[in-house]
Design an enzyme around this catalytic site. Sequence first.
Site, PDB file in Angstrom:
ATOM      1  N   LYS A 118      -4.546  30.010 -11.568  1.00  0.00           N
ATOM      2  CA  LYS A 118      -5.504  30.939 -12.006  1.00  0.00           C
ATOM      3  C   LYS A 118      -5.140  31.493 -13.515  1.00  0.00           C
ATOM      4  O   LYS A 118      -6.063  32.154 -14.365  1.00  0.00           O
ATOM      5  CB  LYS A 118      -5.312  32.284 -11.023  1.00  0.00           C
ATOM      6  CG  LYS A 118      -6.032  32.262  -9.777  1.00  0.00           C
ATOM      7  CD  LYS A 118      -6.171  33.582  -9.120  1.00  0.00           C
ATOM      8  CE  LYS A 118      -6.917  33.252  -7.710  1.00  0.00           C
ATOM      9  NZ  LYS A 118      -7.035  34.459  -7.198  1.00  0.00           N
ATOM     10  N   LYS A 173     -16.670  21.749  -1.069  1.00  0.00           N
ATOM     11  CA  LYS A 173     -16.885  22.896  -0.188  1.00  0.00           C
ATOM     12  C   LYS A 173     -18.000  24.011  -0.426  1.00  0.00           C
ATOM     13  O   LYS A 173     -18.192  23.941  -1.439  1.00  0.00           O
ATOM     14  CB  LYS A 173     -15.189  23.791  -0.057  1.00  0.00           C
ATOM     15  CG  LYS A 173     -14.150  23.079   0.320  1.00  0.00           C
ATOM     16  CD  LYS A 173     -13.211  24.166   0.836  1.00  0.00           C
ATOM     17  CE  LYS A 173     -12.881  25.407  -0.473  1.00  0.00           C
ATOM     18  NZ  LYS A 173     -11.771  25.985  -0.178  1.00  0.00           N
ATOM     19  N   LYS A 183     -18.556  30.234  -3.454  1.00  0.00           N
ATOM     20  CA  LYS A 183     -19.579  31.038  -4.359  1.00  0.00           C
ATOM     21  C   LYS A 183     -19.130  30.528  -5.735  1.00  0.00           C
ATOM     22  O   LYS A 183     -19.819  30.760  -6.703  1.00  0.00           O
ATOM     23  CB  LYS A 183     -18.947  32.517  -3.998  1.00  0.00           C
ATOM     24  CG  LYS A 183     -19.582  33.213  -3.050  1.00  0.00           C
ATOM     25  CD  LYS A 183     -19.102  34.587  -2.952  1.00  0.00           C
ATOM     26  CE  LYS A 183     -17.699  34.679  -2.460  1.00  0.00           C
ATOM     27  NZ  LYS A 183     -17.227  35.694  -1.613  1.00  0.00           N
TER      28      LYS A 183
END
Length: 333
Positions: free
Chosen positions: A109, A195, A198
């Site tokens: 991240k 996968k 979103k």
Amino acid sequence: MKKVLSCIQPTGDMHFGNYFGAVKNWVDLQSDYNCVYGVVDYHSMTMPYKPKKLRENTWSLIFNLLAVGIKPENLFIQSLIPEHAELCWIFNCFTSYGHLQRMTQFKDKSSQSSEKDSGFISAGLLDYPVLQAADILIYHADYVPVGKDQEQHLELSRAIAQRFNNQVGKEYFVLPECLFTETPKILSTADPSRKMSKSAGEKHYINVFAEEARIRKQIKSAVTDTGDTPKGEISAGIKNLFELLKACGKSEAHDSLLADYTNGSLKYVDLKETVANALVELNTQFSNKRNELMSNKKEIKNQIKQSSFEIRQRAQQTVKEVKDLTGLVNVRF
Ligand code: TRP
């Protein structure tokens, strides 16, 4: 009864990958364990975000979770229980800085956000797993149902609990364990090499609460054969459609269509239609429930504030005991 805790970040739509991969399991666990589930809005502040959107997403997720069968009395909103943040501070002092820097999710991240936001990486992002440890340990959870990606965070929670216990000379915190349940891994119907998620964009996930027509359209246009599947193997796209059918609990239809596939008589349109019907059946049930809850919006919100308040009492008890053990001044001095 053993205690189960899990949490989820409020990030907009809930898709069938989330539902079958995690949330359905949470719903089922409620009959065998003492469960609490949190919508962790403090965690969502670790990456750049919009305040209005955060609050909207938090409530929206609450309604989604209730609509699919999480019991209101088991559900809390993290920021309504500020003791999570308080315990996080105390835990910071029992956590090694180096350990946090080595966390895979932090590394991923922080490299993402340094690309997007002119190098700004919040200290919250580094501290994220300590807050997660506080979420878990504050309720003395025995089991934490999570995906494999959270294993490292659970290890850290155990390391914090252990260090705390050693320093205060008492087996105060339970060492929590991951609860890995076999759950179906749902792939994107638009690109079955990835996968359902979103982050890849709208066509890569099917919203549990979407309009029926949209679900039908997404399944109709699902990728089936791409021509590069080795002979004798089922392509990833077809396998994913079968997986969805099974996940919806339609094992009879699954077995009979699979038999058709094996003897070469399966028409993909039939498979797609059966999958679409199964998803729409769940979608209708959940959307109706959600609409019903939304028509009592105010009451439901109050109910969740009340359940958070009740769950908070347990968190307060833990913080009080932790203050006693760590030499902080307590209310009764
Ligand atoms: N880190 C988890 C995730 O990204 C969310 C989370 C926060 C969590 N606190 C938790 C999960 C406590 C389990 C227990 O999915």
